[in-house]
Scaffold this motif. Structure first.
Motif, PDB file in Angstrom:
ATOM      1  N   ILE A   5       0.835  -1.215   0.000  1.00  0.00           N
ATOM      2  CA  ILE A   5       0.000   0.000   0.000  1.00  0.00           C
ATOM      3  C   ILE A   5       0.860   1.253   0.000  1.00  0.00           C
ATOM      4  O   ILE A   5       0.346   2.360   0.104  1.00  0.00           O
ATOM      5  N   GLY A   6       2.180   1.092  -0.090  1.00  0.00           N
ATOM      6  CA  GLY A   6       3.056   2.254  -0.256  1.00  0.00           C
ATOM      7  C   GLY A   6       3.681   2.761   1.033  1.00  0.00           C
ATOM      8  O   GLY A   6       4.253   3.844   1.047  1.00  0.00           O
ATOM      9  N   GLN A  12       7.751   3.123   8.179  1.00  0.00           N
ATOM     10  CA  GLN A  12       6.326   3.065   8.511  1.00  0.00           C
ATOM     11  C   GLN A  12       5.851   1.620   8.688  1.00  0.00           C
ATOM     12  O   GLN A  12       5.098   1.323   9.617  1.00  0.00           O
ATOM     13  N   GLY A  54      -3.337   3.383   4.869  1.00  0.00           N
ATOM     14  CA  GLY A  54      -2.645   3.848   3.663  1.00  0.00           C
ATOM     15  C   GLY A  54      -2.989   5.286   3.313  1.00  0.00           C
ATOM     16  O   GLY A  54      -2.098   6.136   3.192  1.00  0.00           O
ATOM     17  N   ALA A  70       2.094   2.666  -4.080  1.00  0.00           N
ATOM     18  CA  ALA A  70       0.806   3.199  -3.658  1.00  0.00           C
ATOM     19  C   ALA A  70      -0.169   3.272  -4.835  1.00  0.00           C
ATOM     20  O   ALA A  70      -1.381   3.266  -4.651  1.00  0.00           O
ATOM     21  N   LYS A  96      -1.347   7.567   6.061  1.00  0.00           N
ATOM     22  CA  LYS A  96       0.114   7.608   6.174  1.00  0.00           C
ATOM     23  C   LYS A  96       0.791   7.913   4.836  1.00  0.00           C
ATOM     24  O   LYS A  96       1.851   8.518   4.797  1.00  0.00           O
ATOM     25  N   VAL A  97       0.203   7.422   3.748  1.00  0.00           N
ATOM     26  CA  VAL A  97       0.870   7.580   2.454  1.00  0.00           C
ATOM     27  C   VAL A  97       0.337   8.798   1.705  1.00  0.00           C
ATOM     28  O   VAL A  97       1.102   9.557   1.126  1.00  0.00           O
TER      29      VAL A  97
END
Lengths: 233, 256
Positions: free
Chosen positions: A141-142, A147, B115, B91, B118-119
């Motif tokens: 999910i990147g 993280q 996701g 992503a 945070k992304v």
């Protein structure tokens, strides 16, 4: 009362008070020295948990140089006896011409550098219990490496890590006594101190041991608390 | 033997383009000169016997597997090596795994919001409202506060689809999404995937579900021994396979 009855001439009450008095008469020394022990332990525990986490992260990092540095550090420091590490800081460091540091501070540095290797390896074994799919999903999910580690991997690794991590902390608590050999007046130095006051060495040592047992029991209670808190749902 | 390398070689419009990819596991040559191009909105289903390299190929597209040779582009961009650039590109590529891989330490809702927050740097409220919409769409909104282990496999996989969709990916990869499911749960996941395909999502699906391949695929890729052996429409592939390898594969499916 404290010593078994039946050793003839001396009434047990007198002997009992001797044992208790050894503690009460020298309470100042016991409190002061165990205070230093706790200071050594607390700072070393905090710093070695931080440093150990960084080293563990390095050892599972995707960057080869990070992994190499982490591995070399763990393998050299962990393979060196703590007494030698301590000796280096107490005797070797002052000759390096670096800023002068208090012996207590030097002892904390030595204990931290030594214990962090165990913290790192304990964490790494916990990380290995987390299924690979968790890290893959996090990456997919990147999430960055940091993280994924902070959000997904370490929180799950913690559950597996609590008992062995407390082993490390308990060992650290007891390892602080080595600092006595290097002019740090902590619990390991109580006997030498009280011998000068004419107190019986055996009784003093038994008290020191008893207090350590109590301190370790407190750590065990903390361990049980964390085990419950992070129990797998 | 098969179609032209690069599939539909109509250039820049490809969401995914794989060119001349080779990969070895020691002496084992698992991907042999793979060429594949997937256009926007296309649903490509990858079929083949186990060990044919189809999962490995799928996983190279977001670099969960590295490659020895060749190039992979997502939306025209070359797949970066490591670090932040790779994370950023990942992503854009949604992935659904065989074993769901929901984050075991997060609730269902947190699995989907993580996701975006945070992304993508989305605020908590917005991320939660997006997540709840997606969870409702895949039919598990009422489970939002549970942990993944409390859900059935089919529910978990639908959450995994919602988690991937929350990133608004340019393409979705499905790596045998129903292979770990009990038979009665396969349909609920396939239905979700079919509605996704109808909405125009670009999808690459590695599967053994022939019904899904027939119904939802625009194109079938048939792999064997690390190679793309045949590439055609579902109609053509199932009724009139061109290669012996595909005929053999299909005959085994029918007799069992």
């Amino acid at each position: 009362m404290w010593v078994g009855a039946g050793d003839g001439a001396h009434p047990p009450v007198r002997k009992g008070s001797l044992v208790v008095n050894t503690l009460l008469d020298n309470l100042d020394i016991f409190v002061k020295h165990f205070g230093t022990t706790l200071v050594l332990f607390a700072w070393s525990a905090v710093f070695s948990l931080i440093l150990g986490t960084i080293v563990a992260a390095m050892r599972v990092s995707p960057v080869p140089i990070m992994r190499a540095v982490g591995t070399v550090y763990v393998n050299t420091v962990r393979n060196t006896p703590l007494t030698l590490v301590m000796m280096f800081f107490a005797l070797g460091y002052p000759q390096l011409g670096l800023p002068k540091l208090d012996y207590t501070v030097l002892a904390i540095i030595a204990l931290t550098l030594y214990t962090a290797t165990y913290v790192a390896e304990t964490l790494r074994s916990g990380i290995n219990t987390v299924p690979l799919g968790q890290a893959e999903a996090a990456r997919a999910i990147g999430l960055t490496f940091g993280q994924s580690l902070g959000q997904i991997i370490l929180p799950q690794a913690m559950r597996a890590v609590v008992p062995p991590m407390f082993n490390v902390l308990i060992a650290l608590l007891k390892n602080t006594t080595i600092a006595a050999g290097f002019s740090v007046l902590e619990a390991g130095a109580i006997r030498a101190f009280l011998s000068e006051r004419g107190e019986p060495a055996l009784v003093v040592l038994l008290w020191v041991a008893a207090i350590f047992v109590v301190l370790v029991l407190l750590l065990s209670l903390l361990q049980r608390y964390f085990e419950k808190k992070w129990r797998v749902a | 033997m098969s179609t032209a390398p690069g599939g539909r070689a109509d250039g820049s419009a490809n969401v995914v383009s794989v060119k001349g990819v080779n990969k070895h596991y020691g002496p084992l040559h698992v991907l042999k000169d793979i060429n594949l191009a997937v256009g926007k909105g296309e649903v490509v289903v990858v079929l083949g016997p186990s060990g044919s390299g189809k999962s490995t190929m799928c996983r190279t597209i977001n670099r969960l597997e590295t490659i020895d040779e060749g190039e992979i582009r997502v939306d025209g961009e070359l797949l970066p090596q490591e670090g932040k650039a790779l994370a950023k590109l990942r992503a854009e590529v949604g992935m659904v795994f065989q074993s769901f891989n929901l984050f075991a330490n997060k609730t269902i809702l947190q699995n989907v919001t993580l996701g975006p927050q945070k992304v993508r740097g989305m605020g908590k409220q917005e991320a939660e409202s997006v997540a709840l919409d997606l969870l409702a769409k895949v039919g598990v909104a009422n489970q939002k506060d549970k942990l993944p282990s409390q859900l059935s496999g089919g529910q978990q996989q639908r959450v995994a689809i919602a988690r991937a969709l929350a990133m608004r990916p340019k393409v979705m990869l499905f790596d045998e999404p129903t292979s770990a499911l009990d038979p009665e749960m396969i349909n609920e996941v396939l239905d979700t995937m079919i509605s996704l395909a109808k909405e125009g999502m670009t999808m690459i699906v590695v599967t053994h579900e022939m019904g899904f391949a027939r119904k939802a695929a625009d194109r079938i890729i048939f792999m064997a021994d690390g190679q793309i052996v045949e590439e055609s429409t579902p109609e053509e592939f199932f009724t009139n396979p061109r290669t012996e390898r595909a005929k053999d594969f299909l005959s085994k499916l029918i007799t069992h």
